[in-house]
Design a protein around this motif. Structure first.
Motif, PDB file in Angstrom:
ATOM      1  N   THR A 259       1.199  -1.382   0.094  1.00 28.82           N
ATOM      2  CA  THR A 259      -0.112   0.346  -0.132  1.00 28.82           C
ATOM      3  C   THR A 259       0.484   1.159   0.108  1.00 28.82           C
ATOM      4  O   THR A 259       0.066   2.418  -0.539  1.00 28.82           O
ATOM      5  N   ASP A 260       2.137   1.555  -0.073  1.00 26.68           N
ATOM      6  CA  ASP A 260       3.120   2.644   0.236  1.00 26.68           C
ATOM      7  C   ASP A 260       3.919   2.016  -0.317  1.00 26.68           C
ATOM      8  O   ASP A 260       5.009   1.551  -0.242  1.00 26.68           O
ATOM      9  N   ARG A 261       3.996   2.555  -1.981  1.00 28.20           N
ATOM     10  CA  ARG A 261       4.815   2.821  -2.920  1.00 28.20           C
ATOM     11  C   ARG A 261       6.118   2.829  -2.382  1.00 28.20           C
ATOM     12  O   ARG A 261       7.362   2.887  -3.328  1.00 28.20           O
ATOM     13  N   ARG A 262       6.465   3.912  -1.774  1.00 29.38           N
ATOM     14  CA  ARG A 262       7.744   4.137  -1.120  1.00 29.38           C
ATOM     15  C   ARG A 262       8.818   2.976  -0.336  1.00 29.38           C
ATOM     16  O   ARG A 262       9.993   3.265   0.008  1.00 29.38           O
ATOM     17  N   THR A 263       7.816   2.173   0.064  1.00 25.69           N
ATOM     18  CA  THR A 263       8.343   1.385   0.861  1.00 25.69           C
ATOM     19  C   THR A 263       9.003  -0.522   0.557  1.00 25.69           C
ATOM     20  O   THR A 263       7.918  -0.327  -0.499  1.00 25.69           O
ATOM     21  N   ILE A 264      10.063  -0.534   0.553  1.00 25.10           N
ATOM     22  CA  ILE A 264      10.430  -1.483   0.204  1.00 25.10           C
ATOM     23  C   ILE A 264      10.106  -2.512   1.336  1.00 25.10           C
ATOM     24  O   ILE A 264      11.021  -2.128   2.522  1.00 25.10           O
TER      25      ILE A 264
END
Length: 166
Positions: free
Chosen positions: A107-112
């Motif tokens: 749900t958070d494109r910035r997080t890997i």
């Protein structure tokens, strides 16, 4: 025959003899650092037989202990108290060996996210058994003494700000 002197006590005696401040804290620091060096040398020797570094092992263990088996890379850095670059380098090494995998957060494109692979779990289990057989670098330290060490260091960690106050 001369009895061997404890290097920690020798350090304390020399510190005091030279008029240096805070002898109790200095001696505690020396004792903790010497125990840390001996313990990590034993841990590192065991992990080398599994071609793992301490950082790699701790990273994999953190993933294993995580609620859903994954952790964002930033959380790994904070949890392990290492620079984000160190986490990235360790993950690169583990990923090349198919021990961990990275994937985007749903749900958070910035997080890997990082997660163990089945091969990683298998190696982690073997390394953990080997470390447990070697008492996690604390050979000769029984359960009761281990619990006392955790208790005393918990108090120290609280006072130096490593454990948040309740």
């Amino acid at each position: 025959m001369t009895e061997r002197q404890d290097p920690v006590e020798w350090s304390r005696e020399q510190w005091v003899a030279h008029g240096q401040p805070a002898a109790d804290q200095f001696t505690a620091m020396v004792a903790i650092l010497r125990a840390h060096q001996a313990m990590t040398a034993a841990i590192d020797a065991t992990l080398r037989t599994h071609v793992l570094t301490r950082t790699g092992y701790l990273l994999m263990t953190t993933l294993q202990l995580s609620r859903d088996g994954t952790r964002p890379l930033g959380q790994l850095s904070r949890h392990l108290m290492v620079h984000p670059t160190t986490v990235t380098l360790a993950l690169d090494q583990l990923e090349k060996r198919n021990l961990v995998k990275r994937s985007p957060h749903p749900t958070d494109r910035r997080t890997i996210l990082a997660a163990l692979t089945p091969a990683g779990q298998e190696l982690l289990d073997k390394a953990t058994k080997a470390l447990a057989d070697a008492d996690f670098g604390l050979a000769g330290v029984d359960g009761a003494l281990s619990r006392r060490v955790v208790e005393v260091l918990g108090e120290v960690r609280q006072r130096i700000g490593d454990i948040p106050s309740s």
